[in-house]
Write an enzyme that holds these catalytic residues in place. Structure first.
Site, mmCIF file in Angstrom:
data_model
loop_
_atom_site.group_PDB
_atom_site.id
_atom_site.type_symbol
_atom_site.label_atom_id
_atom_site.label_comp_id
_atom_site.label_asym_id
_atom_site.label_seq_id
_atom_site.Cartn_x
_atom_site.Cartn_y
_atom_site.Cartn_z
ATOM 1 N N CYS A 180 40.167 -47.650 -22.895
ATOM 2 C CA CYS A 180 41.506 -46.905 -23.395
ATOM 3 C C CYS A 180 42.589 -47.207 -23.314
ATOM 4 O O CYS A 180 43.371 -46.979 -24.057
ATOM 5 C CB CYS A 180 41.103 -45.836 -22.828
ATOM 6 S SG CYS A 180 41.573 -45.704 -21.453
ATOM 7 N N GLU A 191 41.228 -37.400 -20.165
ATOM 8 C CA GLU A 191 42.031 -38.749 -20.478
ATOM 9 C C GLU A 191 41.105 -38.944 -22.108
ATOM 10 O O GLU A 191 40.156 -39.383 -21.800
ATOM 11 C CB GLU A 191 41.687 -39.454 -19.204
ATOM 12 C CG GLU A 191 41.911 -39.473 -18.398
ATOM 13 C CD GLU A 191 43.059 -39.543 -17.604
ATOM 14 O OE1 GLU A 191 43.876 -40.458 -18.429
ATOM 15 O OE2 GLU A 191 44.186 -38.537 -17.622
HETATM 16 P P1 NAP Z 1 32.886 -39.994 -26.222
HETATM 17 O O1 NAP Z 1 31.804 -39.936 -27.046
HETATM 18 O O2 NAP Z 1 33.973 -38.376 -26.350
HETATM 19 O O3 NAP Z 1 31.549 -39.356 -24.998
HETATM 20 C C1 NAP Z 1 32.244 -39.441 -23.545
HETATM 21 C C2 NAP Z 1 31.221 -38.770 -22.973
HETATM 22 O O4 NAP Z 1 31.013 -37.335 -23.174
HETATM 23 C C3 NAP Z 1 29.840 -39.127 -22.668
HETATM 24 O O5 NAP Z 1 29.499 -38.826 -21.604
HETATM 25 C C4 NAP Z 1 29.075 -38.348 -23.762
HETATM 26 O O6 NAP Z 1 27.805 -38.119 -23.474
HETATM 27 C C5 NAP Z 1 29.892 -36.515 -23.336
HETATM 28 N N1 NAP Z 1 29.599 -35.962 -24.183
HETATM 29 C C6 NAP Z 1 30.219 -36.319 -25.189
HETATM 30 N N2 NAP Z 1 29.730 -34.807 -25.819
HETATM 31 C C7 NAP Z 1 29.201 -33.520 -24.581
HETATM 32 C C8 NAP Z 1 29.671 -32.051 -25.201
HETATM 33 N N3 NAP Z 1 29.652 -31.545 -26.173
HETATM 34 N N4 NAP Z 1 29.312 -31.972 -23.948
HETATM 35 C C9 NAP Z 1 29.070 -32.342 -22.338
HETATM 36 N N5 NAP Z 1 29.752 -33.656 -22.936
HETATM 37 C C10 NAP Z 1 30.042 -34.302 -23.685
HETATM 38 O O7 NAP Z 1 33.736 -40.823 -25.882
HETATM 39 P P2 NAP Z 1 33.231 -42.278 -25.716
HETATM 40 O O8 NAP Z 1 32.434 -42.813 -27.085
HETATM 41 O O9 NAP Z 1 32.097 -42.992 -24.741
HETATM 42 O O10 NAP Z 1 34.342 -43.176 -25.321
HETATM 43 C C11 NAP Z 1 35.154 -43.928 -26.574
HETATM 44 C C12 NAP Z 1 36.305 -43.632 -25.980
HETATM 45 O O11 NAP Z 1 36.856 -42.665 -24.951
HETATM 46 C C13 NAP Z 1 37.172 -43.776 -26.647
HETATM 47 O O12 NAP Z 1 38.071 -43.315 -27.769
HETATM 48 C C14 NAP Z 1 38.349 -44.053 -25.544
HETATM 49 O O13 NAP Z 1 39.277 -44.128 -25.879
HETATM 50 C C15 NAP Z 1 37.810 -43.299 -24.232
HETATM 51 N N6 NAP Z 1 38.277 -43.141 -22.924
HETATM 52 C C16 NAP Z 1 40.133 -43.016 -22.655
HETATM 53 C C17 NAP Z 1 39.650 -43.310 -21.538
HETATM 54 C C18 NAP Z 1 41.253 -42.719 -20.850
HETATM 55 O O14 NAP Z 1 40.886 -42.915 -19.579
HETATM 56 N N7 NAP Z 1 42.152 -42.073 -21.273
HETATM 57 C C19 NAP Z 1 39.147 -44.540 -20.684
HETATM 58 C C20 NAP Z 1 37.952 -44.335 -21.620
HETATM 59 C C21 NAP Z 1 37.443 -44.881 -22.452
HETATM 60 P P3 NAP Z 1 27.593 -38.936 -23.980
HETATM 61 O O15 NAP Z 1 26.849 -40.286 -23.782
HETATM 62 O O16 NAP Z 1 25.291 -38.391 -23.281
HETATM 63 O O17 NAP Z 1 26.862 -38.449 -25.621
#
Ligand code: NAP
Length: 521
Positions: free
Chosen positions: A294, A255
């Site tokens: 999102c 997602e």
């Molecule tokens: P992110 O930086 O991609 O992080 C998401 C999650 O992934 C966090 O728990 C992060 O951990 C973890 N993560 C990062 N690198 C990883 C790796 N190599 N291995 C395992 N886990 C890893 O995203 P975000 O900044 O939290 O969220 C914002 C984005 O999410 C926006 O672009 C938004 O559109 C999208 N979003 C989508 C939805 C949907 O349902 N489609 C819902 C909400 C948000 P850490 O926090 O420890 O770095």
């Protein structure tokens, strides 16, 4: 305070100083989180070995009762969660309710659905299929719970809803959960899981939680697991291309972000019901959770002849939205969650401005009751793009904050083509009083979206909202949105089940089918 992780049936702290979780209004450090020193592979295996068999021993109906009990335990502590959401995420009361009550409501929804599956331990698809002339030899399509662990990696914007909307489905399916909330806002996830564990509701190993980076997850998945990821497209790509994820072919549901569209129908007129509903919805989507959803509307498409009227109406409504410290009762929009998110939104805005004019959001901005230097505010910013066909950034760059771009369209086909420029989105909405246009729009944009909301004056008050994800409905979207699918009632259980064809003697198959429930519940 150092947040511990719940692994191998006990709470364990990471061994280094960890990452700071801060209050985005005051800049105060609230806690630290680290997974350094925790054996992530062993913790995942504990869930598979101990939690999995205990959950599979139970029927769907029994597991549904667990979900109901979790929802009750969380409801009993509801007040404390609002305080945490305010402190760690800068949520207003409404923002917090979307996250917290959304999580509890989703658990209750799946508890009710699961009850209908009763004593079954597997699911079946329809009737038996005859395969040859031999009538006594046929096939049954059966779905059985996976024998691995459900790895749930979540984004920072929904530390409650993201945790429980995924856990509800996996636990009902009979698959243990290994939850990894985003570190920046995991205080709420930590407290909720602690309350559930303290209440002693779940079998040992059924729910693990890691607070901190836990980057070793992808190296430790096996083919029997299922990863449900929510977050940025970049992290999704990192996971997809991880050598272990690729070689094990573990299930991976993504997602990601999207440039969601709201279309105002050609029949709308200034001051008319659909026009007003549209303006209200766009402003709500820009300001709720400071635009950190999102599903939020990023591109507002309106008939070219109406763009001035819509811009004026949006500007007027946004002017009435007080932004500042959510501890002040008058405040309707809080900050984004961190300094790094503030910087990311401002950087994205900078790029969007190269193709747009600022309608509102560029003037002097002072948040109520907050120091702008320490706090993480972004003013609600409405942009206007006069040539969306010639533009690129407005269809590609997600400013994950209170930012939306207004753009004109010339006729329905032009509107649908512009909607498709998002490259696949989670949600679109169409505001129209014309049933023919509504049908045309659903056909025209359906393939590029996971959900299309159609609003006219008759459903204006009762509709659930462009950006609100309902557990009854599929959540996900093609292409840029990640290509995944979550929720959608019992359909959601499919991700945590293996579907197989069982071929053999009809009477034996009928007996097996007797112990399985129909997907329709
Ligand atoms: P992110 O930086 O991609 O992080 C998401 C999650 O992934 C966090 O728990 C992060 O951990 C973890 N993560 C990062 N690198 C990883 C790796 N190599 N291995 C395992 N886990 C890893 O995203 P975000 O900044 O939290 O969220 C914002 C984005 O999410 C926006 O672009 C938004 O559109 C999208 N979003 C989508 C939805 C949907 O349902 N489609 C819902 C909400 C948000 P850490 O926090 O420890 O770095």
């Amino acid at each position: 305070m150092k947040l511990s992780s719940f692994v191998n049936g006990s709470w364990v702290e990471g061994t280094d100083a960890g990452e700071a979780l801060v209050d985005p209004v005051t800049g105060e450090e609230l806690a630290r989180a680290s997974t350094v020193g925790i054996d992530i592979g062993a913790a995942m295996d504990y869930g598979r070995r101990i939690g999995g068999p205990a959950l599979r021993e139970m029927t769907y109906g029994e597991r549904a009762k667990l979900l109901g009990a979790i929802a009750e335990a969380l409801t009993a502590n509801r007040e404390a969660y609002g305080e945490i959401a305010l402190a760690n995420s800068g949520n207003t009361k409404v923002d917090a309710a979307i996250d917290i009550d959304g999580g509890i409501g989703t658990l209750q929804f799946f508890a009710r659905l699961g009850e209908r599956l009763g004593d079954a331990r597997a699911l079946k698809d329809g009737r038996l299929d005859r395969l040859s002339r031999e009538e006594s030899f046929q096939a049954l399509h059966l779905s059985v719970p996976l024998r691995g662990i459900a790895v749930h990696v979540n984004a920072f914007n929904f530390p409650s809803w993201g945790l429980w909307e995924k856990a509800a489905v996996a636990l009902l399916a009979g698959v243990p959960v290994f939850a990894k909330p985003a570190t920046a806002t995991c205080l709420l996830s930590h407290r909720m899981v602690k309350d559930v564990i303290d209440a002693g509701l779940l079998p040992d190993g059924a729910l693990s939680l890691v607070c901190g980076s836990a980057r070793e997850i992808s190296a430790n998945v096996i083919g029997r697991d299922a990863i449900a990821f929510t977050g940025s497209a970049d992290t999704a790509t990192t996971l997809r291309t991880d050598p272990n994820v690729a070689s094990t072919n573990v299930r991976l549901n993504v997602e990601a972000d999207s440039l969601n569209t709201a279309i105002l129908g050609p029949d709308a007129a200034p001051g008319g019901p659909e026009f007003d509903l549209y303006v209200r919805e766009v402003v709500k989507e820009m300001t709720q959770k400071a635009g950190q959803k999102c599903t939020a509307i990023r591109r507002a498409l309106v008939p070219a002849a109406l763009i001035d009227a819509v811009a004026e109406a949006l500007e007027a409504r946004l002017a009435g939205t007080k932004t500042g410290n959510p501890r002040n009762e008058d405040v309707r929009m809080g900050p984004v969650v961190s300094k790094s998110q503030q910087a990311a939104v401002l950087a994205a805005l900078g790029k969007l401005k190269s193709e747009t004019q600022v309608v509102t959001g560029d003037g002097d901005f002072r948040p109520l009751d907050a120091d702008p230097e320490r706090a993480c505010f972004v003013p609600a910013t409405l942009l206007r793009c006069t040539d969306p066909k010639g533009a690129a950034a407005v269809h590609e760059i997600e400013a994950f904050g209170p930012v939306c771009t207004l753009m004109p369209y010339d006729g329905p086909e032009d509107a649908f083509a512009l909607a498709a420029r998002g490259g696949g989105s989670l949600a679109a909405s169409v505001f129209t009083g014309d049933g023919e246009f509504a049908k045309h729009a659903v056909a025209g944009i359906g393939a590029d979206h996971g959900r299309v909301l159609v609003v006219d004056s008759s459903v204006g008050r009762g509709q659930t909202g462009h950006g609100i994800v309902m557990p009854q409905c599929v959540h996900g979207g093609p292409g840029r949105a990640g290509g995944g699918e979550e929720l959608g009632g019992l359909r959601a259980l499919g991700f945590y089940h293996q579907r197989l064809a069982v071929q053999g003697r009809v009477d034996w198959l009928e007996e097996i089918a007797g112990g399985a429930a129909e997907w329709s519940g």
